[in-house]
Structures are given as C-alpha cells and as structure tokens.
Write an enzyme that holds these catalytic residues in place. Structure first.
Site, PDB file in Angstrom:
ATOM      1  CB  THR A 131      -0.896  -0.015   1.256  1.00  0.00           C
ATOM      2  OG1 THR A 131      -1.529   1.248   1.392  1.00  0.00           O
ATOM      3  CG2 THR A 131      -0.084  -0.254   2.540  1.00  0.00           C
ATOM      4  CG  ASP A 132      -1.134   4.986  -1.038  1.00  0.00           C
ATOM      5  OD1 ASP A 132      -1.693   4.389  -0.098  1.00  0.00           O
ATOM      6  OD2 ASP A 132      -1.711   5.846  -1.735  1.00  0.00           O
ATOM      7  CD  GLU A 133      -3.427   3.536   4.498  1.00  0.00           C
ATOM      8  OE1 GLU A 133      -3.182   3.391   5.697  1.00  0.00           O
ATOM      9  OE2 GLU A 133      -4.580   3.513   4.029  1.00  0.00           O
ATOM     10  CE1 TYR A 156      -3.484  -2.643   5.621  1.00  0.00           C
ATOM     11  CE2 TYR A 156      -3.318  -0.297   5.102  1.00  0.00           C
ATOM     12  CZ  TYR A 156      -3.377  -1.619   4.685  1.00  0.00           C
ATOM     13  OH  TYR A 156      -3.317  -1.928   3.346  1.00  0.00           O
ATOM     14  CE  LYS A 160       0.010  -4.571   2.968  1.00  0.00           C
ATOM     15  NZ  LYS A 160      -0.352  -5.906   2.423  1.00  0.00           N
TER      16      LYS A 160
HETATM   17  P1  NAD Z   1      -9.701  -7.408   2.029  1.00  0.00           P
HETATM   18  O1  NAD Z   1      -9.736  -7.102   3.481  1.00  0.00           O
HETATM   19  O2  NAD Z   1     -10.900  -7.125   1.187  1.00  0.00           O
HETATM   20  O3  NAD Z   1      -9.360  -8.957   1.817  1.00  0.00           O
HETATM   21  C1  NAD Z   1      -8.350  -9.602   2.540  1.00  0.00           C
HETATM   22  C2  NAD Z   1      -8.444 -11.092   2.242  1.00  0.00           C
HETATM   23  O4  NAD Z   1      -7.393 -11.745   2.981  1.00  0.00           O
HETATM   24  C3  NAD Z   1      -9.760 -11.735   2.684  1.00  0.00           C
HETATM   25  O5  NAD Z   1     -10.218 -12.635   1.688  1.00  0.00           O
HETATM   26  C4  NAD Z   1      -9.393 -12.471   3.953  1.00  0.00           C
HETATM   27  O6  NAD Z   1     -10.218 -13.613   4.203  1.00  0.00           O
HETATM   28  C5  NAD Z   1      -7.958 -12.865   3.667  1.00  0.00           C
HETATM   29  N1  NAD Z   1      -7.188 -13.070   4.896  1.00  0.00           N
HETATM   30  C6  NAD Z   1      -7.114 -12.226   5.964  1.00  0.00           C
HETATM   31  N2  NAD Z   1      -6.319 -12.772   6.909  1.00  0.00           N
HETATM   32  C7  NAD Z   1      -5.894 -13.967   6.421  1.00  0.00           C
HETATM   33  C8  NAD Z   1      -5.039 -14.979   6.925  1.00  0.00           C
HETATM   34  N3  NAD Z   1      -4.487 -14.880   8.135  1.00  0.00           N
HETATM   35  N4  NAD Z   1      -4.780 -16.053   6.137  1.00  0.00           N
HETATM   36  C9  NAD Z   1      -5.356 -16.162   4.913  1.00  0.00           C
HETATM   37  N5  NAD Z   1      -6.173 -15.245   4.392  1.00  0.00           N
HETATM   38  C10 NAD Z   1      -6.442 -14.159   5.138  1.00  0.00           C
HETATM   39  O7  NAD Z   1      -8.413  -6.648   1.474  1.00  0.00           O
HETATM   40  P2  NAD Z   1      -8.206  -5.872   0.093  1.00  0.00           P
HETATM   41  O8  NAD Z   1      -8.722  -4.502   0.228  1.00  0.00           O
HETATM   42  O9  NAD Z   1      -8.656  -6.741  -1.020  1.00  0.00           O
HETATM   43  O10 NAD Z   1      -6.610  -5.778   0.081  1.00  0.00           O
HETATM   44  C11 NAD Z   1      -5.820  -6.852  -0.443  1.00  0.00           C
HETATM   45  C12 NAD Z   1      -4.352  -6.488  -0.319  1.00  0.00           C
HETATM   46  O11 NAD Z   1      -4.091  -5.279  -1.028  1.00  0.00           O
HETATM   47  C13 NAD Z   1      -3.902  -6.220   1.122  1.00  0.00           C
HETATM   48  O12 NAD Z   1      -2.611  -6.737   1.279  1.00  0.00           O
HETATM   49  C14 NAD Z   1      -3.902  -4.704   1.238  1.00  0.00           C
HETATM   50  O13 NAD Z   1      -2.946  -4.270   2.178  1.00  0.00           O
HETATM   51  C15 NAD Z   1      -3.499  -4.311  -0.175  1.00  0.00           C
HETATM   52  N6  NAD Z   1      -3.987  -2.991  -0.622  1.00  0.00           N
HETATM   53  C16 NAD Z   1      -5.312  -2.655  -0.504  1.00  0.00           C
HETATM   54  C17 NAD Z   1      -5.750  -1.427  -0.998  1.00  0.00           C
HETATM   55  C18 NAD Z   1      -7.208  -1.025  -0.933  1.00  0.00           C
HETATM   56  O14 NAD Z   1      -7.531   0.120  -1.295  1.00  0.00           O
HETATM   57  N7  NAD Z   1      -8.112  -1.881  -0.496  1.00  0.00           N
HETATM   58  C19 NAD Z   1      -4.846  -0.552  -1.602  1.00  0.00           C
HETATM   59  C20 NAD Z   1      -3.495  -0.920  -1.679  1.00  0.00           C
HETATM   60  C21 NAD Z   1      -3.079  -2.153  -1.198  1.00  0.00           C
HETATM   61  O1  DAU Z   2      -4.167   3.984   0.377  1.00  0.00           O
HETATM   62  C1  DAU Z   2      -4.374   2.616   0.294  1.00  0.00           C
HETATM   63  C2  DAU Z   2      -5.217   2.147   1.456  1.00  0.00           C
HETATM   64  O2  DAU Z   2      -6.533   2.623   1.219  1.00  0.00           O
HETATM   65  C3  DAU Z   2      -5.216   0.637   1.627  1.00  0.00           C
HETATM   66  O3  DAU Z   2      -3.932   0.190   1.933  1.00  0.00           O
HETATM   67  C4  DAU Z   2      -6.186   0.204   2.720  1.00  0.00           C
HETATM   68  O4  DAU Z   2      -6.256  -1.206   2.770  1.00  0.00           O
HETATM   69  C5  DAU Z   2      -7.568   0.759   2.397  1.00  0.00           C
HETATM   70  O5  DAU Z   2      -8.450   0.454   3.443  1.00  0.00           O
HETATM   71  C6  DAU Z   2      -7.518   2.271   2.172  1.00  0.00           C
HETATM   72  O6  DAU Z   2      -7.261   2.969   3.421  1.00  0.00           O
HETATM   73  P1  DAU Z   2      -8.033   4.323   3.811  1.00  0.00           P
HETATM   74  O7  DAU Z   2      -8.012   4.445   5.273  1.00  0.00           O
HETATM   75  O8  DAU Z   2      -7.563   5.462   2.990  1.00  0.00           O
HETATM   76  O9  DAU Z   2      -9.522   3.915   3.259  1.00  0.00           O
HETATM   77  P2  DAU Z   2     -10.979   4.123   3.898  1.00  0.00           P
HETATM   78  O10 DAU Z   2     -11.955   3.738   2.831  1.00  0.00           O
HETATM   79  O11 DAU Z   2     -11.112   3.501   5.231  1.00  0.00           O
HETATM   80  O12 DAU Z   2     -11.062   5.715   4.100  1.00  0.00           O
HETATM   81  C7  DAU Z   2     -10.888   6.607   3.009  1.00  0.00           C
HETATM   82  C8  DAU Z   2     -10.975   8.026   3.582  1.00  0.00           C
HETATM   83  O13 DAU Z   2     -12.315   8.261   4.006  1.00  0.00           O
HETATM   84  C9  DAU Z   2     -10.107   8.249   4.800  1.00  0.00           C
HETATM   85  O14 DAU Z   2      -9.593   9.575   4.773  1.00  0.00           O
HETATM   86  C10 DAU Z   2     -11.067   8.097   5.976  1.00  0.00           C
HETATM   87  C11 DAU Z   2     -12.368   8.587   5.405  1.00  0.00           C
HETATM   88  N1  DAU Z   2     -13.593   7.944   5.950  1.00  0.00           N
HETATM   89  C12 DAU Z   2     -13.649   6.576   5.932  1.00  0.00           C
HETATM   90  C13 DAU Z   2     -14.771   5.919   6.413  1.00  0.00           C
HETATM   91  C14 DAU Z   2     -14.828   4.406   6.424  1.00  0.00           C
HETATM   92  C15 DAU Z   2     -14.663   8.706   6.408  1.00  0.00           C
HETATM   93  O15 DAU Z   2     -14.607   9.946   6.384  1.00  0.00           O
HETATM   94  N2  DAU Z   2     -15.771   8.052   6.882  1.00  0.00           N
HETATM   95  C16 DAU Z   2     -15.855   6.684   6.919  1.00  0.00           C
HETATM   96  O16 DAU Z   2     -16.902   6.156   7.402  1.00  0.00           O
END
Ligand code: NAD
Ligand code: DAU
Length: 350
Positions: A131-133, A156, A160
């Site tokens: 992630t970019d975080e 989180y 990562k």
């Molecule tokens: P998600 O939470 O939707 O899915 C996570 C998956 O991992 C689920 O299917 C869960 O069952 C599985 N999992 C969790 N713990 C596990 C374990 N101990 N063993 C096996 N499986 C397990 O997550 P996502 O949003 O699809 O993100 C996927 C990946 O991409 C993550 O590594 C996250 O850090 C990264 N990522 C997410 C975002 C985003 O915006 N969602 C952005 C950048 C990177």
């Molecule tokens: O940048 C990549 C990341 O983006 C991933 O690595 C993470 O897995 C993914 O969850 C996401 O993180 P964020 O914290 O940025 O996403 P989230 O959707 O939780 O929140 C987006 C923005 O919206 C953040 O500034 C918080 C705000 N927010 C979020 C929720 C859930 C609100 O204002 N209200 C809300 O109820």
C-alpha cells in the site's frame, strides 16, 4: 499446466479481481487461492470461476506454518502473489494485534516457506502486494515515489511496512526473487462496506447518516480495482526482481467532494430529489492519527512497464454504484451478523 501460482487472500476485494483475471487469462496456469475466509473473505466473490479447470480454493491461514508448508509440499509452486491481509485502518486502531499477526507474521511464514521449498530459484517469483500508506502522510503538495522514505503512522500501515521490509530482507539475504507494488485507494465491485465508498453507497440506500471523519478534507488517490488487477498482472509478468512499483490513478479527491459526487450519482440512480442524499452527510469525530493526504507518482510503472489506468473516476464510480444496486443480496449477506457489531462500535458509540 505450465505454472502453479499461489494467490493469498483471493476471496477478498482486490484478491477476487486478481484471481478472476488470472483464471480467465492464463488457462494453462493452475491458480491456487489460499484464504482463511475472515469477515472480509467471501466465497460469493468468486462464484463465476470456482468451477474452472485451472482454479483451486484452499481454506487456510497464512500464519499457520504447517498449513503453508503442506501446500508447498503438495503443489509445485512457481510463484506467490501475496494479498492476504487485515486491510482496514479503523479496525487496526481497534485491534492492532490481529494486524501484526496476519500482516507481519503471515508474510514471514510465506517467505520462509518459499525460501525453504524453492531449491532452484530460476523462474520463481514472490510478489508482495502493498500500500501507499507505508510512505506516511503528505501535506498540500508532493507525490509518493518509490524512493520516498517509509513513515507509516497507523497500526495497519506499520504492519504493511514491516512486511515490505521482510520481503526486501529475504531478497537481499537469501536472493529470493521478489517484487513489490504499493498502490493507492481502490474502489469497485465486491468491496466490503467498511471502506468509504461502499459504506456510503449502502448508507445512502438505507437513508442512514453518512459519517464523514473530521471536516472531510483528507485527500485520497482513487484507482478502479480492475486497473489495480491489470497492474498486478503487468508487474507479475514484466516487473524486475528486487524492484518496487508504485500504482495509482493520478486521481486525488477530498473525501467530502467524493461523498458529494456519490450522493449526486445515487440521487439520479434512485430517482431521488437532487440534494436528498447529501442531506444525510454527518461530520463525526476524526479517525485517530488520520493521515492527511496520499498521492502516488505512478510514472515508473507507466514508463518502464507500459501500464496506465483505463477508466476515468466518474465512469468507474457509476459502474461501482450500478454493481452495488444490482447486487443487493451480496450486500445484505455481509451487513448482517458481525457487521452490525462493528458498525455499532465504530459509528454509533463514536
Ligand atoms: P480485504 O480485506 O478485502 O481482503 C483480505 C483477504 O485476505 C480476505 O479474503 C481475507 O479472508 C484474507 N485473509 C485475511 N487474513 C488472512 C489470513 N491470516 N490467512 C489467509 N487469508 C487471510 O483486502 P483488500 O482490500 O482486497 O486488500 C488486499 C491487499 O491489497 C492487502 O494486502 C492490502 O494491504 C493491499 N492494498 C489494498 C488497498 C485497498 O484500497 N483496499 C490498496 C493498496 C493495497
Ligand atoms: O491507500 C491505500 C489504502 O486505502 C489501503 O492500503 C487500505 O487497505 C484501504 O483500506 C484504504 O485505506 P483508507 O483508510 O484510505 O480507506 P478508507 O476507505 O477507510 O477511508 C478513506 C478516507 O475516508 C479516509 O480519509 C477516511 C475517510 N472515511 C472513511 C470511512 C470508512 C470517512 O470519512 N468516513 C468513513 O466512514
């Protein structure tokens, strides 16, 4: 079969898009999906590919050394695409230890199994999806590049960042052929309604308050999930060993502006009066340690590997809303049960 690719977390949001893409495009490869099916993993996400000849699901936990090693023993694994993680920042604030366990320990278990079982490293690849975080929080200007120093600020992002460091350490120490990508915020179909966009869609639908943290001025860079899946495909097949690629959409939005855009799309789709959904916007207590701004410089992946996002944000958001409206049952299944407890702890008693 040509290659056996182990995808972890394939039943989650991004993972299911990656699994679907690989199963459909690489029919000669065997795609294994290792997923523990936590609250975020949903078998319904992969109904359309579960019977494919080149797909197998394995229920298991990446922190379970015996389970992971048994998989490496049973299958001749050529590559790992590692997505399994605890992924939601707010949950990491409530329960950091499960993030440390899955994201740090789980990544370590997978790396170690790869190191142990891969006697001949030619043709092998360990792809870590991150992630970019990990880069921290930006002010008004600037972009994260692949050289930006790490500065994670939530449990989180720290977990990562730790996993990214472990992946690089296994490359430098043991020569494990690794590649890492760091992506911005994804949106699209099958996203669990704890994240901003699907949570707002679901709340608008049910005329529930739309909880905007702080003043809604935090900025995120949004990318359509299928564009992330195509970037992962590109990096997996063309990225260089030991390298990192940033993935993003050059698409920055203040949260409040995004929520307003979503409200106007929903008003139109639901034939409500303009402004109807926006009247639900409620400013709530800010997230602890809330990062102000993320913005990715994705020049490198475009210049070196020729990848670019395919969709404009407004188009992607329309498609996303359409998907949620056409899949109300999918949402209902996952917003009953433990989701209600999460929602109460996160929002009602906030
Ligand atoms: P998600 O939470 O939707 O899915 C996570 C998956 O991992 C689920 O299917 C869960 O069952 C599985 N999992 C969790 N713990 C596990 C374990 N101990 N063993 C096996 N499986 C397990 O997550 P996502 O949003 O699809 O993100 C996927 C990946 O991409 C993550 O590594 C996250 O850090 C990264 N990522 C997410 C975002 C985003 O915006 N969602 C952005 C950048 C990177
Ligand atoms: O940048 C990549 C990341 O983006 C991933 O690595 C993470 O897995 C993914 O969850 C996401 O993180 P964020 O914290 O940025 O996403 P989230 O959707 O939780 O929140 C987006 C923005 O919206 C953040 O500034 C918080 C705000 N927010 C979020 C929720 C859930 C609100 O204002 N209200 C809300 O109820």
């Amino acid at each position: 079969m040509q290659r056996t690719i182990l995808i972890t977390g394939g039943s989650g949001f991004i993972g299911s898009h990656v699994v679907r893409r690989f199963v459909n495009r690489y029919q000669d490869d065997l795609i294994l999906n290792l997923d523990a099916l936590t609250y975020a993993g949903n078998p319904e996400n992969l109904r359309d590919v579960e019977a494919a000849h080149n797909y197998r699901f394995i229920k298991g936990d990446i922190t379970d050394d015996a389970c992971v090693n048994a998989i490496f023993g049973d299958f001749n694994i050529d590559a790992v695409i590692h997505l399994a993680a605890e992924s939601h920042v707010d949950r990491s604030i409530m329960d950091p230890m499960s993030f440390i366990r899955t994201n740090v320990l789980g990544t370590g278990v997978l790396l170690n199994a790869s190191r142990t079982h891969w006697k001949d490293l030619s043709g092998k690849r360990f792809y870590h999806v991150s992630t970019d975080e990990v880069y921290g929080s930006l002010g008004e200007t600037g972009l994260f590049t692949e050289d930006t120093p790490y500065d994670p600020r939530s449990p989180y992002s720290a977990s990562k960042a730790s996993s990214d460091h472990l992946v690089r350490a296994y490359h430098h120490t043991y020569g494990l052929p690794v590649v890492i990508s760091n992506c911005s915020n994804n949106y699209g179909s099958h996203q669990f309604p704890e994240k901003l966009i699907p949570l707002m869609i679901n709340n608008i639908l049910h005329r529930k308050p739309l909880p905007v943290y702080g003043q809604g001025l935090n900025v995120r860079d949004w990318l359509w999930v299928e564009d992330h899946a195509s970037a992962i495909d590109t990096v997996f097949h063309a990225g260089k060993d030991g390298e990192t690629y940033n993935i993003g959409g050059f698409n920055e939005w203040r949260n409040i502006d995004l929520v307003h855009l979503l409200c106007s799309i929903m008003d139109r789709k639901l034939a409500r009066q303009p402004g109807d959904s926006a009247s639900l916007i409620t400013y709530v207590k800010d997230r602890a340690g809330h990062d102000q701004r993320y913005a990715i410089d994705a020049t490198r992946i475009e210049r070196e590997l020729g990848w670019k996002p395919s969709l404009q944000f407004e188009e992607g958001l329309e498609k996303t809303v359409d998907w949620y409206l056409a899949n109300l049952e999918w949402v209902e299944h996952i917003t009953s049960g433990s989701y209600l407890d999460y929602y109460r702890d996160q929002y009602v008693t906030r």
